[in-house]
Write an enzyme that holds these catalytic residues in place. Structure first.
Site, PDB file in Angstrom:
ATOM      1  N   SER A 127      62.531 -96.374  32.215  1.00  0.00           N
ATOM      2  CA  SER A 127      62.330 -95.909  30.843  1.00  0.00           C
ATOM      3  C   SER A 127      62.745 -97.009  29.869  1.00  0.00           C
ATOM      4  O   SER A 127      63.643 -97.813  30.153  1.00  0.00           O
ATOM      5  CB  SER A 127      63.208 -94.676  30.628  1.00  0.00           C
ATOM      6  OG  SER A 127      63.350 -94.404  29.267  1.00  0.00           O
ATOM      7  N   TYR A 151      72.001 -90.416  30.887  1.00  0.00           N
ATOM      8  CA  TYR A 151      70.619 -90.520  31.399  1.00  0.00           C
ATOM      9  C   TYR A 151      70.200 -91.990  31.467  1.00  0.00           C
ATOM     10  O   TYR A 151      69.688 -92.468  32.488  1.00  0.00           O
ATOM     11  CB  TYR A 151      69.658 -89.730  30.500  1.00  0.00           C
ATOM     12  CG  TYR A 151      68.201 -90.015  30.821  1.00  0.00           C
ATOM     13  CD1 TYR A 151      67.632 -89.552  32.003  1.00  0.00           C
ATOM     14  CD2 TYR A 151      67.396 -90.763  29.953  1.00  0.00           C
ATOM     15  CE1 TYR A 151      66.301 -89.826  32.315  1.00  0.00           C
ATOM     16  CE2 TYR A 151      66.070 -91.041  30.255  1.00  0.00           C
ATOM     17  CZ  TYR A 151      65.532 -90.568  31.440  1.00  0.00           C
ATOM     18  OH  TYR A 151      64.216 -90.858  31.750  1.00  0.00           O
ATOM     19  N   LYS A 155      69.108 -94.627  34.732  1.00  0.00           N
ATOM     20  CA  LYS A 155      67.875 -95.428  34.862  1.00  0.00           C
ATOM     21  C   LYS A 155      68.233 -96.908  35.044  1.00  0.00           C
ATOM     22  O   LYS A 155      67.624 -97.611  35.851  1.00  0.00           O
ATOM     23  CB  LYS A 155      66.971 -95.223  33.640  1.00  0.00           C
ATOM     24  CG  LYS A 155      66.337 -93.850  33.589  1.00  0.00           C
ATOM     25  CD  LYS A 155      65.355 -93.635  34.746  1.00  0.00           C
ATOM     26  CE  LYS A 155      64.924 -92.194  34.892  1.00  0.00           C
ATOM     27  NZ  LYS A 155      64.108 -91.927  36.066  1.00  0.00           N
TER      28      LYS A 155
HETATM   29  N1  LIG Z   1      58.606 -87.754  30.036  1.00  0.00           N
HETATM   30  C1  LIG Z   1      59.200 -88.785  29.461  1.00  0.00           C
HETATM   31  O1  LIG Z   1      59.269 -88.866  28.229  1.00  0.00           O
HETATM   32  C2  LIG Z   1      59.773 -89.909  30.297  1.00  0.00           C
HETATM   33  C3  LIG Z   1      60.052 -91.148  29.685  1.00  0.00           C
HETATM   34  C4  LIG Z   1      60.588 -92.177  30.456  1.00  0.00           C
HETATM   35  C5  LIG Z   1      60.851 -91.965  31.804  1.00  0.00           C
HETATM   36  N2  LIG Z   1      60.592 -90.753  32.355  1.00  0.00           N
HETATM   37  C6  LIG Z   1      60.900 -90.556  33.785  1.00  0.00           C
HETATM   38  O2  LIG Z   1      59.700 -90.210  34.456  1.00  0.00           O
HETATM   39  C7  LIG Z   1      59.993 -89.343  35.549  1.00  0.00           C
HETATM   40  C8  LIG Z   1      59.100 -88.130  35.473  1.00  0.00           C
HETATM   41  O3  LIG Z   1      59.289 -87.495  34.227  1.00  0.00           O
HETATM   42  P1  LIG Z   1      58.472 -86.199  33.802  1.00  0.00           P
HETATM   43  O4  LIG Z   1      58.352 -86.238  32.333  1.00  0.00           O
HETATM   44  O5  LIG Z   1      57.287 -86.040  34.633  1.00  0.00           O
HETATM   45  O6  LIG Z   1      59.560 -85.086  34.169  1.00  0.00           O
HETATM   46  P2  LIG Z   1      59.376 -83.675  34.879  1.00  0.00           P
HETATM   47  O7  LIG Z   1      60.668 -82.955  34.746  1.00  0.00           O
HETATM   48  O8  LIG Z   1      58.133 -82.999  34.409  1.00  0.00           O
HETATM   49  O9  LIG Z   1      59.147 -84.112  36.410  1.00  0.00           O
HETATM   50  C9  LIG Z   1      60.228 -84.374  37.285  1.00  0.00           C
HETATM   51  C10 LIG Z   1      59.968 -83.587  38.550  1.00  0.00           C
HETATM   52  O10 LIG Z   1      61.041 -83.844  39.457  1.00  0.00           O
HETATM   53  C11 LIG Z   1      61.423 -82.608  40.056  1.00  0.00           C
HETATM   54  N3  LIG Z   1      62.832 -82.747  40.443  1.00  0.00           N
HETATM   55  C12 LIG Z   1      63.925 -82.779  39.649  1.00  0.00           C
HETATM   56  N4  LIG Z   1      65.042 -82.887  40.398  1.00  0.00           N
HETATM   57  C13 LIG Z   1      64.642 -82.925  41.688  1.00  0.00           C
HETATM   58  C14 LIG Z   1      65.323 -83.028  42.940  1.00  0.00           C
HETATM   59  N5  LIG Z   1      66.662 -83.077  42.993  1.00  0.00           N
HETATM   60  N6  LIG Z   1      64.586 -83.053  44.073  1.00  0.00           N
HETATM   61  C15 LIG Z   1      63.229 -82.970  44.028  1.00  0.00           C
HETATM   62  N7  LIG Z   1      62.538 -82.865  42.877  1.00  0.00           N
HETATM   63  C16 LIG Z   1      63.229 -82.842  41.728  1.00  0.00           C
HETATM   64  C17 LIG Z   1      61.198 -81.544  39.006  1.00  0.00           C
HETATM   65  O11 LIG Z   1      61.007 -80.248  39.553  1.00  0.00           O
HETATM   66  C18 LIG Z   1      59.918 -82.072  38.320  1.00  0.00           C
HETATM   67  O12 LIG Z   1      58.750 -81.538  38.922  1.00  0.00           O
HETATM   68  C19 LIG Z   1      61.484 -89.050  35.484  1.00  0.00           C
HETATM   69  O13 LIG Z   1      62.137 -89.914  36.376  1.00  0.00           O
HETATM   70  C20 LIG Z   1      61.835 -89.397  34.049  1.00  0.00           C
HETATM   71  O14 LIG Z   1      63.190 -89.790  33.927  1.00  0.00           O
HETATM   72  C21 LIG Z   1      60.037 -89.726  31.641  1.00  0.00           C
END
Ligand SMILES: NC(=O)c1ccc[n+]([C@@H]2O[C@H](COP(=O)([O-])OP(=O)(O)OC[C@H]3O[C@@H](n4cnc5c(N)ncnc54)[C@H](O)[C@@H]3O)[C@@H](O)[C@H]2O)c1
Length: 344
Positions: A127, A151, A155
């Site tokens: 991120s 958080y 990362k």
């Molecule tokens: N959405 C954003 O704005 C954003 C920005 C930068 C980085 N990210 C990163 O991208 C990745 C995906 O983000 P997203 O927006 O799709 O989030 P999201 O919450 O929609 O998806 C994450 C998924 O991981 C699953 N999960 C959580 N803990 C778990 C565990 N212990 N075991 C198995 N599964 C687990 C959740 O059920 C979910 O389906 C994350 O790592 C997040 O930190 C997201």
């Protein structure tokens, strides 16, 4: 099919869109998710988009390394993409141990399983938060990294774990993707961001104003040093982001050289720009009120994007109006309603 790819967190927002992009590119994606932040009905909706009767999905906690190994050990895997994590900055301040456990222990557990199964290509969801506060905008990948929340710490720690492991063992190749602000939805309207709770990100919040669920958008501060005084960020269409994963993976398979790159558009929009663009998609002016600034918010957050083009051949295809239109289409479809009603 050019091989199986394990998607941890593959039922989530970015993971589900990346599933579709990987399948379109000829890969055979396999989902691992504990469904702590996803609904099971997403699997049916992915099947409809991908015109598949079945998809392989394992309900597993990513911290269960043995269970991951069992899946990978079935054979045929060329890589993993690691999305599974907790992602709410505010919550991470309240529950740092949970965040460090799931995000860092989860990564270690995956790496150990991959090593045992001899699968050595990994694309990692990082991120722009790893840049902390930056003076130089747009931010180059060489900028000093830091963190302003648990958080962000997880990362940055994740990136550093991959650097240490990659330096020590040349069998590994890592694609570290530093996302800016993902937004929008798949063109079908079947999958998208499901803002079940009070959203953390701007676009789901605006969507709730558009549906009338929220009366207005609270704009936190209008005295920033930007063209209209509100904070400027880089919003990237989630299908562009999904495509970046495909390109990162293909590059790792081709040259086995790890990369860490910004994934954004390089263009910034203010909160008021976003509200106006969403209003165009909806066909009405959306109300807002100016609220006090929030601690830690900066004027502008934008990254350099040239390295992504040079290293993995990635360029965005969608503009802001397309992002907003796709989000509104998702919000308006039966699929969104179905996702809301699905309490599985
Ligand atoms: N959405 C954003 O704005 C954003 C920005 C930068 C980085 N990210 C990163 O991208 C990745 C995906 O983000 P997203 O927006 O799709 O989030 P999201 O919450 O929609 O998806 C994450 C998924 O991981 C699953 N999960 C959580 N803990 C778990 C565990 N212990 N075991 C198995 N599964 C687990 C959740 O059920 C979910 O389906 C994350 O790592 C997040 O930190 C997201």
């Amino acid at each position: 099919m050019v091989g199986k790819v394990l998607l941890t967190g593959g039922a989530g927002y970015i993971g589900s869109h990346t599933f579709v992009a990987l399948q379109d590119a000829g890969y055979d994606p396999v989902i691992l998710d504990d469904f702590s932040n996803a609904k099971k009905s997403v699997l049916d909706r992915i099947k409809l988009i991908c015109q598949r009767s079945e998809i392989e999905c394992h309900q597993v906690d990513v911290r269960d390394s043995d269970a991951i190994f069992e899946i990978l050990n079935q054979g045929g895997f060329v890589a993993a993409v690691h999305f599974a994590a907790k992602k709410a900055v505010g919550e991470s301040v309240e529950k740092p141990l949970d965040y460090i456990d799931i995000n860092c222990t989860g990564l270690l557990s995956l790496l150990k399983a991959m090593e045992r199964a001899e699968v050595f290509n990994l694309v990692f969801s990082s991120s722009a938060t790893v840049y902390g506060d930056q003076e130089i905008i747009p931010i180059p990948e060489t900028a000093t990294r830091s963190y302003a929340s648990p958080y962000a710490f997880t990362k940055l720690m994740g990136e550093q774990i991959l650097e240490q492991v990659g330096d020590a063992d040349p069998r590994w190749s890592f694609g570290t993707l530093r996302y800016f602000n993902p937004a929008g939805a798949h063109a079908s309207g079947m999958i998208g961001e499901d803002p079940a709770d009070i959203p953390n990100n701007l676009m789901p919040y605006i969507a709730k104003v558009a549906t009338g669920e929220f009366e207005h958008l609270s704009v936190f501060g209008d005295t920033y040093n930007t063209h209209d005084g509100t904070g400027v960020r880089d919003y990237i269409h989630v299908m562009d982001l999904a495509d970046a994963h495909v390109k990162s993976l293909k590059t790792l398979q081709k040259n086995s050289i790890s990369h860490a790159i910004n994934i954004g558009t390089g263009t910034g929009y203010s909160v008021l720009d976003m509200l106006a663009a969403y209003g165009r998609a909806v066909g009405k002016t959306l109300p807002h009120k100016i609220a006090p600034r929030r601690d830690g918010d900066v004027d502008t957050l934008l990254g350099e994007v040239e390295k992504a083009e040079e290293v993995i051949g990635f360029k965005t295809r969608y503009d802001l109006d397309e992002i907003c239109a796709s989000s509104w289409h998702w919000i308006n479809t039966g699929a969104f309603q179905a996702a809301k009603e699905d309490n599985s």
